[in-house]
Motif scaffolding. Structure first.
Motif, mmCIF file in Angstrom:
data_model
loop_
_atom_site.group_PDB
_atom_site.id
_atom_site.type_symbol
_atom_site.label_atom_id
_atom_site.label_comp_id
_atom_site.label_asym_id
_atom_site.label_seq_id
_atom_site.Cartn_x
_atom_site.Cartn_y
_atom_site.Cartn_z
ATOM 1 N N GLU A 31 0.821 -1.212 0.000
ATOM 2 C CA GLU A 31 0.000 0.000 0.000
ATOM 3 C C GLU A 31 0.850 1.255 0.000
ATOM 4 O OE1 GLU A 31 -3.102 -0.134 3.020
ATOM 5 O OE2 GLU A 31 -4.163 -1.472 1.640
ATOM 6 N N ARG A 32 1.905 1.248 0.825
ATOM 7 C CA ARG A 32 2.813 2.406 0.844
ATOM 8 C C ARG A 32 3.354 2.696 -0.549
ATOM 9 N NH1 ARG A 32 4.814 0.279 5.575
ATOM 10 N NH2 ARG A 32 6.606 -0.704 4.593
ATOM 11 N N ALA A 33 3.582 1.621 -1.312
ATOM 12 C CA ALA A 33 4.173 1.787 -2.643
ATOM 13 C C ALA A 33 3.104 1.947 -3.721
ATOM 14 C CB ALA A 33 5.064 0.584 -2.945
ATOM 15 N N GLY A 34 1.844 2.008 -3.304
ATOM 16 C CA GLY A 34 0.770 2.144 -4.291
ATOM 17 C C GLY A 34 0.617 0.917 -5.174
ATOM 18 N N ARG A 35 0.926 -0.262 -4.603
ATOM 19 C CA ARG A 35 0.831 -1.495 -5.390
ATOM 20 C C ARG A 35 -0.326 -2.354 -4.902
ATOM 21 N NH1 ARG A 35 6.086 -4.781 -5.291
ATOM 22 N NH2 ARG A 35 4.986 -5.787 -7.011
ATOM 23 N N ASP A 36 -0.792 -3.218 -5.784
ATOM 24 C CA ASP A 36 -1.808 -4.197 -5.426
ATOM 25 C C ASP A 36 -1.115 -5.356 -4.693
ATOM 26 O OD1 ASP A 36 -3.656 -6.242 -5.297
ATOM 27 O OD2 ASP A 36 -4.362 -5.980 -7.361
ATOM 28 N N PRO A 37 -1.477 -5.635 -3.441
ATOM 29 C CA PRO A 37 -0.801 -6.702 -2.684
ATOM 30 C C PRO A 37 -0.865 -8.063 -3.384
ATOM 31 C CG PRO A 37 -2.343 -5.498 -1.273
ATOM 32 C CD PRO A 37 -2.545 -4.982 -2.669
ATOM 33 N N ARG A 38 -1.842 -8.252 -4.239
ATOM 34 C CA ARG A 38 -1.973 -9.544 -4.930
ATOM 35 C C ARG A 38 -0.894 -9.761 -5.979
ATOM 36 N NH1 ARG A 38 -8.188 -8.643 -6.288
ATOM 37 N NH2 ARG A 38 -7.151 -6.682 -6.803
ATOM 38 N N GLU A 39 -0.125 -8.703 -6.290
ATOM 39 C CA GLU A 39 0.992 -8.852 -7.237
ATOM 40 C C GLU A 39 2.191 -9.540 -6.598
ATOM 41 O OE1 GLU A 39 2.292 -4.981 -8.381
ATOM 42 O OE2 GLU A 39 0.360 -4.439 -9.255
ATOM 43 N N ILE A 40 2.150 -9.711 -5.260
ATOM 44 C CA ILE A 40 3.350 -10.182 -4.571
ATOM 45 C C ILE A 40 3.109 -11.548 -3.952
ATOM 46 C CG2 ILE A 40 5.053 -9.630 -2.794
ATOM 47 C CD1 ILE A 40 3.473 -6.676 -3.225
ATOM 48 N N ARG A 41 3.924 -12.522 -4.361
ATOM 49 C CA ARG A 41 3.756 -13.887 -3.853
ATOM 50 C C ARG A 41 4.733 -14.152 -2.709
ATOM 51 N NH1 ARG A 41 4.112 -17.995 -8.556
ATOM 52 N NH2 ARG A 41 5.670 -16.592 -9.451
ATOM 53 N N LEU A 42 4.272 -14.966 -1.787
ATOM 54 C CA LEU A 42 5.094 -15.343 -0.640
ATOM 55 C C LEU A 42 5.597 -16.773 -0.811
ATOM 56 C CD1 LEU A 42 6.127 -15.225 2.333
ATOM 57 C CD2 LEU A 42 3.812 -15.820 3.047
ATOM 58 N N VAL A 43 6.916 -16.924 -0.906
ATOM 59 C CA VAL A 43 7.529 -18.247 -0.853
ATOM 60 C C VAL A 43 8.032 -18.447 0.576
ATOM 61 C CG1 VAL A 43 9.446 -19.688 -1.644
ATOM 62 C CG2 VAL A 43 8.183 -18.305 -3.286
ATOM 63 N N ALA A 44 7.475 -19.429 1.263
ATOM 64 C CA ALA A 44 7.896 -19.706 2.640
ATOM 65 C C ALA A 44 9.124 -20.612 2.593
ATOM 66 C CB ALA A 44 6.764 -20.383 3.400
ATOM 67 N N VAL A 45 10.229 -20.127 3.131
ATOM 68 C CA VAL A 45 11.499 -20.855 3.034
ATOM 69 C C VAL A 45 11.631 -21.807 4.226
ATOM 70 C CG1 VAL A 45 14.005 -20.640 2.932
ATOM 71 C CG2 VAL A 45 12.557 -18.958 1.769
ATOM 72 N N SER A 46 11.563 -23.099 3.922
ATOM 73 C CA SER A 46 11.446 -24.109 4.985
ATOM 74 C C SER A 46 12.752 -24.838 5.262
ATOM 75 C CB SER A 46 10.356 -25.113 4.613
ATOM 76 O OG SER A 46 10.590 -25.627 3.317
ATOM 77 N N LYS A 47 13.871 -24.293 4.775
ATOM 78 C CA LYS A 47 15.157 -24.963 5.026
ATOM 79 C C LYS A 47 15.354 -25.170 6.524
ATOM 80 C CE LYS A 47 17.858 -20.698 4.920
ATOM 81 N NZ LYS A 47 18.394 -19.697 3.983
ATOM 82 N N THR A 48 15.918 -26.291 6.866
ATOM 83 C CA THR A 48 16.186 -26.780 8.244
ATOM 84 C C THR A 48 14.918 -27.171 9.014
ATOM 85 O OG1 THR A 48 16.122 -24.773 9.650
ATOM 86 C CG2 THR A 48 18.151 -25.151 8.406
ATOM 87 N N GLY A 94 -2.135 -22.498 5.397
ATOM 88 C CA GLY A 94 -2.461 -21.716 4.202
ATOM 89 C C GLY A 94 -1.289 -21.354 3.303
ATOM 90 N N LEU A 95 -0.087 -21.849 3.620
ATOM 91 C CA LEU A 95 1.035 -21.591 2.711
ATOM 92 C C LEU A 95 0.793 -22.317 1.396
ATOM 93 C CD1 LEU A 95 4.102 -22.151 5.066
ATOM 94 C CD2 LEU A 95 3.183 -19.967 4.246
ATOM 95 N N THR A 96 1.173 -21.684 0.296
ATOM 96 C CA THR A 96 0.989 -22.346 -0.999
ATOM 97 C C THR A 96 2.311 -22.590 -1.722
ATOM 98 O OG1 THR A 96 0.647 -20.196 -2.023
ATOM 99 C CG2 THR A 96 -1.326 -21.416 -1.373
ATOM 100 N N LEU A 97 3.356 -21.834 -1.350
ATOM 101 C CA LEU A 97 4.649 -21.976 -2.012
ATOM 102 C C LEU A 97 5.733 -22.221 -0.974
ATOM 103 C CD1 LEU A 97 4.309 -18.952 -4.482
ATOM 104 C CD2 LEU A 97 3.801 -21.360 -4.944
ATOM 105 N N ILE A 98 6.559 -23.237 -1.243
ATOM 106 C CA ILE A 98 7.599 -23.645 -0.297
ATOM 107 C C ILE A 98 8.962 -23.537 -0.977
ATOM 108 C CG2 ILE A 98 8.522 -25.673 0.931
ATOM 109 C CD1 ILE A 98 6.003 -24.594 2.233
ATOM 110 N N GLY A 99 9.912 -22.866 -0.330
ATOM 111 C CA GLY A 99 11.257 -22.719 -0.890
ATOM 112 C C GLY A 99 12.278 -23.525 -0.111
ATOM 113 N N GLU A 100 13.146 -24.230 -0.843
ATOM 114 C CA GLU A 100 14.262 -24.948 -0.219
ATOM 115 C C GLU A 100 15.539 -24.571 -0.960
ATOM 116 O OE1 GLU A 100 14.680 -27.051 2.341
ATOM 117 O OE2 GLU A 100 12.592 -27.356 2.971
ATOM 118 N N ASN A 101 16.678 -24.646 -0.244
ATOM 119 C CA ASN A 101 17.919 -24.207 -0.883
ATOM 120 C C ASN A 101 18.978 -25.299 -1.023
ATOM 121 O OD1 ASN A 101 18.706 -24.386 1.799
ATOM 122 N ND2 ASN A 101 20.067 -22.600 1.659
#
Ligand code: PLP
Length: 230
Positions: free
Chosen positions: A18-35, A48-55
């Motif tokens: 909102e501060r940046a005047g952007r639609d929050p739906r443009e930004i995806r959350l990758v939850a990083v589950s390493k360890t 409710g997580l939909t995207l999982i990141g591993e390294n």
């Protein structure tokens, strides 16, 4: 625990957008589950997580067989060695964030699905020697070479912000990544989309969102402190 943290992260993402005047739906959350163990990832998916990141490919191999990960959930975000590519591709990552050479892109292409493997180029925007990624001045050339590889779909760029308390230096890294993305996009290379900017972690995702991030990679902010590696 995860539910509460996740709500808080989503709220902070929304405010930054909102501060940046952007639609929050443009930004995806990758939850990083390493360890984090498989049970914790399951709890995250239930919350409710939909995207999982591993390294690390090895960790993926250990954990994923014990998980019921939905199709299209897995993002690979770590440094990739040639000899691990086949094993990684067995787990069908929907996006590989960390391509940093033409060589590794060629290797990925060997195992890519028929529609092509979506990838990002990792850029070292901070100049820190400990970091992987392409030097900014090499991005254009590498993007051009990769655009010619059948089986690779270049979707954008990824970076890790400078490791510093200086918010403006961190912002500078993200700003640079966006400029590089816009520059490569304007070249109009065949098969290259260049819409994605993967930037922002637990301590700096708000700055990244203000600078145009489309994917934030958040570990401790969602799952809590990392576990000691086995
Ligand atoms: C670990 C990691 C993250 C997440 O880090 P946090 O500080 O826990 O949010 C993001 N990106 C990459 C490439 C990572 O390795």
């Amino acid at each position: 625990m995860i539910r509460g943290r996740l709500e808080e992260v989503r709220e902070r993402m929304r405010q930054a957008a909102e501060r940046a005047g952007r639609d929050p739906r443009e930004i995806r959350l990758v939850a990083v589950s390493k360890t984090q163990p498989a049970e914790v990832i399951e709890a995250g998916l239930a919350a409710g997580l939909t995207l999982i990141g591993e390294n690390r490919v090895q960790e993926v191999e250990e954990k994923f067989p014990r998980l019921n990960l939905p199709e299209g959930a897995f993002h690979f975000i770590g440094h990739l060695q040639s000899n691990k590519v086949k094993k990684l591709m067995d787990h069908c990552p929907v996006l590989i964030h960390s391509v940093d050479s033409v060589k590794i892109a060629r290797k990925i292409a060997q195992y890519a699905p028929p529609e092509g493997q979506p990838v990002l180029l990792e850029v070292n925007t901070s100049g820190e020697e400990s970091k992987f990624g392409l030097a900014p001045e090499r991005v254009e050339t590498v993007a051009q070479e990769i655009s010619g590889i059948e089986g690779i779909r270049l979707m954008g760029l990824m970076t890790i912000g400078a490791l510093t308390e200086d918010r403006e230096r961190i912002r500078g890294c993200f700003h640079l990544l966006r400029e590089l993305r816009d520059h490569v996009r304007a070249l109009g290379l065949p098969g290259v989309r260049m819409d994605e900017l993967s930037m922002g972690m637990t301590h700096d995702f708000q700055i990244a969102i203000e600078e145009g991030s489309t994917i934030v990679r958040i570990g401790t902010g969602v799952f809590g402190p990392r576990r000691p590696r086995q």
